[in-house]
Scaffold this motif. Structure first.
Motif, mmCIF file in Angstrom:
data_model
loop_
_atom_site.group_PDB
_atom_site.id
_atom_site.type_symbol
_atom_site.label_atom_id
_atom_site.label_comp_id
_atom_site.label_asym_id
_atom_site.label_seq_id
_atom_site.Cartn_x
_atom_site.Cartn_y
_atom_site.Cartn_z
ATOM 1 N N SER A 74 0.819 -1.221 0.000
ATOM 2 C CA SER A 74 0.000 0.000 0.000
ATOM 3 C C SER A 74 0.848 1.264 0.000
ATOM 4 O O SER A 74 0.407 2.306 -0.451
ATOM 5 C CB SER A 74 -0.908 0.011 1.230
ATOM 6 O OG SER A 74 -0.131 0.176 2.406
ATOM 7 N N GLY A 75 2.063 1.166 0.541
ATOM 8 C CA GLY A 75 2.915 2.343 0.650
ATOM 9 C C GLY A 75 2.818 2.997 2.011
ATOM 10 O O GLY A 75 3.598 3.876 2.336
ATOM 11 N N TYR A 76 1.843 2.572 2.833
ATOM 12 C CA TYR A 76 1.646 3.173 4.149
ATOM 13 C C TYR A 76 1.896 2.200 5.289
ATOM 14 O O TYR A 76 2.293 2.592 6.369
ATOM 15 C CB TYR A 76 0.219 3.732 4.282
ATOM 16 C CG TYR A 76 -0.081 4.771 3.239
ATOM 17 C CD1 TYR A 76 0.466 6.044 3.328
ATOM 18 C CD2 TYR A 76 -0.896 4.465 2.159
ATOM 19 C CE1 TYR A 76 0.201 7.000 2.351
ATOM 20 C CE2 TYR A 76 -1.165 5.419 1.191
ATOM 21 C CZ TYR A 76 -0.617 6.680 1.296
ATOM 22 O OH TYR A 76 -0.876 7.615 0.333
ATOM 23 N N GLU A 77 1.605 0.931 5.075
ATOM 24 C CA GLU A 77 1.723 -0.060 6.138
ATOM 25 C C GLU A 77 2.756 -1.108 5.771
ATOM 26 O O GLU A 77 2.923 -1.453 4.602
ATOM 27 C CB GLU A 77 0.382 -0.749 6.374
ATOM 28 C CG GLU A 77 -0.699 0.181 6.865
ATOM 29 C CD GLU A 77 -2.022 -0.544 7.072
ATOM 30 O OE1 GLU A 77 -2.052 -1.781 6.974
ATOM 31 O OE2 GLU A 77 -3.013 0.150 7.321
ATOM 32 N N ASP A 78 3.441 -1.650 6.794
ATOM 33 C CA ASP A 78 4.356 -2.762 6.581
ATOM 34 C C ASP A 78 3.558 -4.008 6.217
ATOM 35 O O ASP A 78 2.417 -4.177 6.655
ATOM 36 C CB ASP A 78 5.174 -3.028 7.848
ATOM 37 C CG ASP A 78 6.150 -1.902 8.159
ATOM 38 O OD1 ASP A 78 6.426 -1.078 7.268
ATOM 39 O OD2 ASP A 78 6.647 -1.852 9.302
ATOM 40 N N ASP A 79 4.147 -4.860 5.422
ATOM 41 C CA ASP A 79 3.508 -6.100 4.991
ATOM 42 C C ASP A 79 4.317 -7.269 5.534
ATOM 43 O O ASP A 79 5.492 -7.405 5.209
ATOM 44 C CB ASP A 79 3.454 -6.145 3.459
ATOM 45 C CG ASP A 79 2.763 -7.386 2.932
ATOM 46 O OD1 ASP A 79 1.878 -7.925 3.621
ATOM 47 O OD2 ASP A 79 3.120 -7.820 1.823
#
Length: 93
Positions: A74-79
């Motif tokens: 997403s670019g905002y949250e770690d995966d």
């Protein structure tokens, strides 16, 4: 964002020293290798500063058959995820 992974076999046992390659789409829309790491003794690996997009993470090792997983960032949250590889059977004696 970060991609935080753990290389494991089918039974969930960590796989150390696995070569982990990160692929992302280039401008032509083709997958290209962006970075490469090795998993730690407990199977962990991390790719930092990952922009939003679709990625493929591939693992290879002498102790297991290659495996891969596709991730959407997403670019905002770690995966966080597990990369499951099929262990190579021990040679018969």
């Amino acid at each position: 964002s970060r991609l935080l992974g753990r290389a494991v076999d089918r039974s969930g046992v960590a796989l150390a020293n696995v070569t982990i390659a990160l692929f992302g789409e280039n401008r032509a829309g083709e997958l290209a290798e962006l970075d490469q790491k090795r998993s730690s003794g407990n199977g962990l690996f991390e790719f930092k500063f990952i922009p939003a997009g679709r990625y493929v993470v591939r693992g290879s090792s002498l102790q297991a058959f290659p495996g891969q997983v596709e991730r959407q960032v997403s670019g905002y949250e770690d995966d966080e995820f597990e990369l499951v590889l099929e262990r190579v059977a021990a040679p018969a004696k």
